[in-house]
Design an enzyme around this catalytic site. Structure first.
Site, short mmCIF file in Angstrom:
data_model
loop_
_atom_site.label_atom_id
_atom_site.label_comp_id
_atom_site.label_asym_id
_atom_site.label_seq_id
_atom_site.Cartn_x
_atom_site.Cartn_y
_atom_site.Cartn_z
N SER A 1 0.81 -1.23 0.00
CA SER A 1 0.00 0.00 0.00
C SER A 1 0.84 1.27 0.00
O SER A 1 0.34 2.34 -0.36
CB SER A 1 -0.93 0.03 1.22
OG SER A 1 -0.18 -0.08 2.42
N ASP B 1 -3.90 7.67 8.27
CA ASP B 1 -4.76 6.77 9.03
C ASP B 1 -3.87 6.06 10.06
O ASP B 1 -2.78 6.54 10.36
CB ASP B 1 -5.51 5.79 8.11
CG ASP B 1 -4.59 4.94 7.25
OD1 ASP B 1 -3.41 4.77 7.61
OD2 ASP B 1 -5.05 4.44 6.19
N HIS C 1 -0.81 4.42 7.49
CA HIS C 1 -0.16 5.04 6.33
C HIS C 1 0.20 6.50 6.56
O HIS C 1 -0.60 7.26 7.11
CB HIS C 1 -1.08 4.92 5.11
CG HIS C 1 -1.48 3.51 4.83
ND1 HIS C 1 -2.70 2.99 5.23
CD2 HIS C 1 -0.83 2.51 4.18
CE1 HIS C 1 -2.78 1.72 4.85
NE2 HIS C 1 -1.66 1.41 4.22
#
Length: 375
Positions: free
Chosen positions: A52, A349, A352
């Site tokens: 990610s 978040d 991340h």
């Protein structure tokens, strides 16, 4: 009454310094543009693999809960579009591809609307939730590293139809390959589930993962890659979600959990040694350049107030989205409370980084990028 020349001096000085300032700005802009132009002439494309941290939206096109193509993700991206990037704006690889002078954003390979020019100048094959361990992507039904390699081979076939075989081979030699994965192997897999812990001690699991790193790099070398950057692990014990689930008091004791960060440090040390060994062997056989990209120290410096880029951060142990303690992916959604200014946060978040944190990490790694550009 006559006005003395001294009365005009402050105004003359103002225009003089204003002129010097404008010349300085123009020179800086020109140098930046020349640098981007020079990079564009040296680098043909940017190809990215991993998780990610470098997925610009490939998971939008597969069946998985690990998506971020909805608000509030992308809040500070161009036109406030949630693209599938797990942050409020750009990823580090967007800054890199722009610095290379190739384009402004790096698109996901699975986007069906990519033009030939977008394909030629590079794409990301990465998938949020993935890792080097083959078990890791099965836990969230995402694209494995092995499958990302298959996509790359498929991509090469498409490129040969556009450029021809010889030009494609030359294109590969002048491209930069960027790999960023491994965090999910520990955070989602080894630390959370008992499956791998039953089979592997911690040191054995390090070597298990690094064997997969080596195998993947060797596959890329066989496919023509000659310039590779491999990203290490972040200080995992400083991720807000790791603090939440491992602190003695998740609300009041929000310091980094060094037990997990030390695992990242040890892993990075072994990874660097392995890459140095591979670099030595590859240089003699293929002339390839393989470099370690450190994100541990830059991220740690931001968290501990030691970073000099763009000022400091007000919040370092929680994310901007929701409580900032546990929210990520679908838990960070339209109903979530948001901070007013994400640039004051290291994390978007609970896992991340924010765009600003990614930008700082990009700045910290630019010397490695420059080495690869000129390799």
């Amino acid at each position: 009454m006559a006005i003395s020349s001294d009365a005009h001096r402050p105004l003359h000085q103002f225009y003089y310094y204003y002129f010097i300032f404008m010349i300085y700005c123009l020179l800086c802009f020109t140098v930046t543009m020349i640098g981007a132009s020079n990079n564009r002439n040296k680098v043909s494309a940017l190809y990215v693999f991993g998780d990610s941290t470098v997925d610009p939206g490939n998971n939008n096109y597969i069946r998985t809960a690990f998506k971020s193509n909805f608000e509030p993700y992308g809040r500070d991206f161009a036109n406030q579009v949630p693209t599938g990037r797990f942050t409020n704006g750009k990823l580090g690889t967007d800054f890199i591809v722009s610095y290379l002078g190739l384009k402004e954003f790096l698109p996901p390979y699975l986007d069906p609307n990519l033009t030939n020019q977008e394909l030629i100048t590079g794409v990301s094959f990465a998938s949020a939730g993935s890792g080097y361990d083959p078990l890791t992507p099965t836990l969230s039904n995402v694209i494995s590293i092995r499958k990302q390699l298959e996509h790359f081979k498929e991509y090469k076939n498409r490129l040969e139809k556009i450029l021809g075989k010889q030009k494609t081979e030359d294109h590969m030699k002048n491209a930069i390959f960027f790999i960023s994965a491994g965090t999910n192997d520990f955070v989602i897999n080894y630390f959370t589930l008992p499956i791998r812990r039953k089979t592997y001690s911690l040191i054995a699991y390090h070597h298990f993962l690094l064997q997969h790193v080596q195998d993947f790099i060797q596959e890329l070398l066989r496919e023509g890659a000659r310039k590779l950057g491999v990203v290490g692990l972040p200080p995992m014990g400083c991720l807000p979600i790791m603090i939440t689930f491992n602190s003695n008091n998740a609300l009041l004791e929000r310091g980094c959990v060094d037990m997990f960060s030390s695992v990242a440090r040890n892993h990075n040390l072994i990874l660097q040694n392995q890459l140095n060994f591979m670099q030595l062997n590859s240089s003699m056989s293929t002339g390839a350049k393989i470099y370690y990209v450190d994100i541990y120290e830059p991220l740690s410096n931001m968290i501990h107030g030691l970073d000099d880029n763009n000022g400091g951060f007000d919040e370092v142990d929680s994310g901007c989205c929701g409580s900032g303690y546990i929210e990520a992916a679908f838990l960070c959604n339209r109903a979530s409370h948001l901070c007013s200014d994400a640039s004051k946060y290291v994390f978007w978040d609970s896992i991340h980084p924010t765009e600003k944190a990614y930008y700082n990490m990009y700045l910290a790694s630019r010397h490695v990028i420059d080495i690869l550009v000129n390799a």
